[in-house]
Write a protein that holds these residues in place. Structure first.
Motif, PDB file in Angstrom:
ATOM      1  N   GLY A 100      -7.358  -2.428  -8.005  1.00 14.92           N
ATOM      2  CA  GLY A 100      -6.663  -2.631  -6.740  1.00 14.92           C
ATOM      3  C   GLY A 100      -7.617  -2.606  -5.566  1.00 14.92           C
ATOM      4  N   ALA A 101      -7.120  -3.101  -4.420  1.00 16.29           N
ATOM      5  CA  ALA A 101      -7.937  -3.134  -3.200  1.00 16.29           C
ATOM      6  C   ALA A 101      -7.392  -2.203  -2.138  1.00 16.29           C
ATOM      7  N   GLY A 102      -6.356  -1.450  -2.463  1.00 12.50           N
ATOM      8  CA  GLY A 102      -5.799  -0.525  -1.478  1.00 12.50           C
ATOM      9  C   GLY A 102      -4.897  -1.189  -0.468  1.00 12.50           C
ATOM     10  N   LEU A 103      -4.241  -2.288  -0.862  1.00  9.64           N
ATOM     11  CA  LEU A 103      -3.332  -2.987   0.054  1.00  9.64           C
ATOM     12  C   LEU A 103      -1.864  -2.763  -0.287  1.00  9.64           C
ATOM     13  N   GLY A 104      -1.580  -2.207  -1.457  1.00  7.17           N
ATOM     14  CA  GLY A 104      -0.184  -2.075  -1.884  1.00  7.17           C
ATOM     15  C   GLY A 104       0.637  -1.211  -0.962  1.00  7.17           C
ATOM     16  N   LEU A 105       0.145  -0.005  -0.635  1.00  5.41           N
ATOM     17  CA  LEU A 105       0.913   0.887   0.246  1.00  5.41           C
ATOM     18  C   LEU A 105       0.966   0.354   1.672  1.00  5.41           C
ATOM     19  N   ALA A 106      -0.058  -0.388   2.071  1.00  3.97           N
ATOM     20  CA  ALA A 106       0.001  -1.017   3.404  1.00  3.97           C
ATOM     21  C   ALA A 106       1.122  -2.038   3.460  1.00  3.97           C
ATOM     22  N   ILE A 107       1.334  -2.770   2.352  1.00  2.00           N
ATOM     23  CA  ILE A 107       2.444  -3.726   2.287  1.00  2.00           C
ATOM     24  C   ILE A 107       3.772  -2.986   2.355  1.00  2.00           C
ATOM     25  N   VAL A 108       3.866  -1.842   1.655  1.00  2.00           N
ATOM     26  CA  VAL A 108       5.093  -1.042   1.695  1.00  2.00           C
ATOM     27  C   VAL A 108       5.406  -0.628   3.137  1.00  2.00           C
TER      28      VAL A 108
END
Length: 522
Positions: A461-469
């Motif tokens: 992962g690039a650490g963007l998933g929670l930012a999308i949330v």
């Protein structure tokens, strides 16, 4: 039911709390009015005390001047030494002092007393004053004796009638019978004038209070007018965020505040231009990268692979898959800046939760449990909320041990217009440290406490998933949060969405008489 007790707040909630504290910390207007109040109070108080001292000093100087004038007049009279009535020299000291005292019109505040070895000479009117005030100095034998024996020729004495300025002159009369020595006392009762001074000071105090109140009102109005551009600037700044730079400050005048507002508007113009450029770049790059990645992956799948090439091609395929996921996440974040990113419509929460339960089963090696299901319709974008919850579920699966239970749930919190819908995912991972919790929903941020069993998945992962949330939650007018479970290790990741309660419907019953289903009685 899971008890949700947030232990750390998201970055957005911290920013809002800090803004609220700053807004409560004080107002420039209040500080201006406070300083004006202190300065005006100091000036008025100093003025009142100064005027009081000047008036009291004038009373003393006036009394001394009157006493000296009276004594000088008596010396001239004694130097002549001739009785005005007989035009002959005075035969006794009593005649001299009596002739002078009876010719004076001293009034209420002044008294002239002649003192001889055998007699006290005063005006008969002074007895009337003594009856009125209860005291006149010619009746105070002890004080008269003290003044006669006092080596000084003037001074101030405290009496029951208040302070008295006095002056004394010794007089000798030589006759054939010998030399007789006496004194003339000139007295000034200054208490009436001191009372007048106190009355004046009292009036000044009330005028000062009224002036102070008027000053406060005027200073508040002036401070309000002066700080109005600053308040407008603050209001515009409060509505500026990374998605909206449209606000501008109205500039009036050509003073320093107007120059500051003009500079602030220029800064917003530059920020808006830079943000639009960044969004356009992100959108275009995401679109442009998806096509070559898809083409490369397609050609790799069609290539004939030898055993030596298999490992290398698998690695390349994994990296392309990761790049594709990053590009997809970047494209989603770029779209989140658009006003049509979410399209809310009435959605039944219970049906959304059942759909989520079936979709999270794709994350194998875990037991998925629904803890609570809220029932009711809420205006939200079902696809985006599903995307956010699946991202939280994927995050929970990555950080939880294989075979552990992961819980999802929903509930309504609050009443009326303040009611919210909370959706959450509880994992059994290593937990979240306070340092990571404060920045975990920012872009390109990941939890440092990884599960060793899923370390390979973390690295993809690039650490963007929670930012999308967070972007999805904020687009709905809500926010994200992290809580600590009470029943063991792990973390609870959730989103809060506004879900105001619908107004209660009232039913009206119309009664008819007589009832239509019954025949009328004749």
């Amino acid at each position: 039911m899971i008890s949700l007790k947030p232990r750390w707040r998201s970055t957005l909630e911290k920013h809002r709390a800090k803004s609220a504290r700053t807004e409560r910390s004080g107002s420039v207007r209040l500080r201006i009015v406070a300083w004006t109040f202190l300065l005006t109070s100091f000036i008025i108080t100093g003025l009142i005390f100064t005027v009081r001292e000047i008036l009291i000093s004038d009373v003393g100087r006036g009394a001394n001047s009157s006493t000296e004038s009276e004594i000088g007049e008596f010396r001239n009279f004694a130097q002549i030494g001739v009785n005005p009535q007989t035009a002959r020299p005075f035969e006794t000291l009593e005649d001299m002092l009596g002739s002078y005292v009876t010719r004076q019109y001293t009034g209420y505040k002044e008294q002239v007393i002649g003192l001889t070895p055998h007699q006290i000479i005063f005006l008969e009117e002074q007895d009337h004053y003594a009856l009125t005030t209860g005291y006149r100095l010619h009746q105070d034998q002890a004080l008269l004796t003290g003044l006669r024996e006092n080596p000084s020729n003037s001074g101030i004495e405290q009496t029951p009638a208040g302070p008295v300025h006095w002056g004394k002159v010794a007089v000798e009369l030589r006759t054939d019978q010998g030399t007789t020595t006496g004194h003339l006392l000139v007295l000034e009762y200054i208490q009436p004038e001191l009372d007048a001074v106190q009355h004046t000071v009292f009036i000044m105090i009330w005028v000062g209070v009224a002036g102070l109140a008027f000053t406060l009102l005027v200073s508040w109005l002036i401070a309000t007018q002066i700080t109005k551009p600053i308040r407008n600037l603050r209001q515009v700044a409060e509505h500026i965020n990374d998605k909206n730079f449209s606000g501008r400050v109205t500039v009036k005048g050509d003073d320093d505040v107007a120059a500051m507002s003009h500079t602030f508007n220029k800064m917003l113009d530059r920020l808006e231009e830079a943000t639009l450029t960044e969004r356009q770049f992100m959108d275009e790059v995401s679109h442009e990268l998806r096509t070559p990645i898809t083409i490369v992956r397609g050609h790799l799948e069609l290539m004939e692979r030898t055993e030596e090439q298999e490992q290398t091609l698998l690695l390349v395929d994994d990296e392309l898959e990761r790049m594709g996921r990053i590009v997809s996440d970047l494209l989603t974040l770029a779209k989140s800046e658009r006003p049509d990113f979410v399209q809310p419509h009435p959605t039944e929460v219970s049906e959304l939760m059942i759909s989520l339960d079936s979709k999270v089963q794709v994350f194998a090696n875990h037991r998925w449990i629904i803890a609570d299901i809220a029932e009711g319709e809420v205006g939200l974008d079902e696809q985006r909320i599903t995307q956010a919850m699946l991202q939280l579920a994927a995050n929970a699966a990555q950080y939880s041990p294989s075979g552990s239970a992961i819980t999802i749930g929903s509930e309504f919190y609050g009443q009326g217009g303040e009611r919210q819908l909370k959706l959450w995912v509880q994992d059994r991972g290593p937990g979240v440290s306070p340092e990571d919790a404060s920045i975990l929903f920012e872009r390109f941020r990941r939890n440092n406490a990884k599960n060793p069993a899923t370390a390979k998945q973390h690295s993809m992962g690039a650490g963007l998933g929670l930012a999308i949330v967070r972007s999805i939650a904020e687009a709905h007018g809500g926010g994200v949060w992290i809580a600590a479970p009470e029943d063991g290790p792990g973390s609870i990741f959730g989103i809060s969405l506004p879900a105001p309660s619908p107004p209660k419907k009232t039913q009206s019953i119309t009664a008819t008489y007589p009832p239509q289903n019954e025949p009328e009685k004749s």
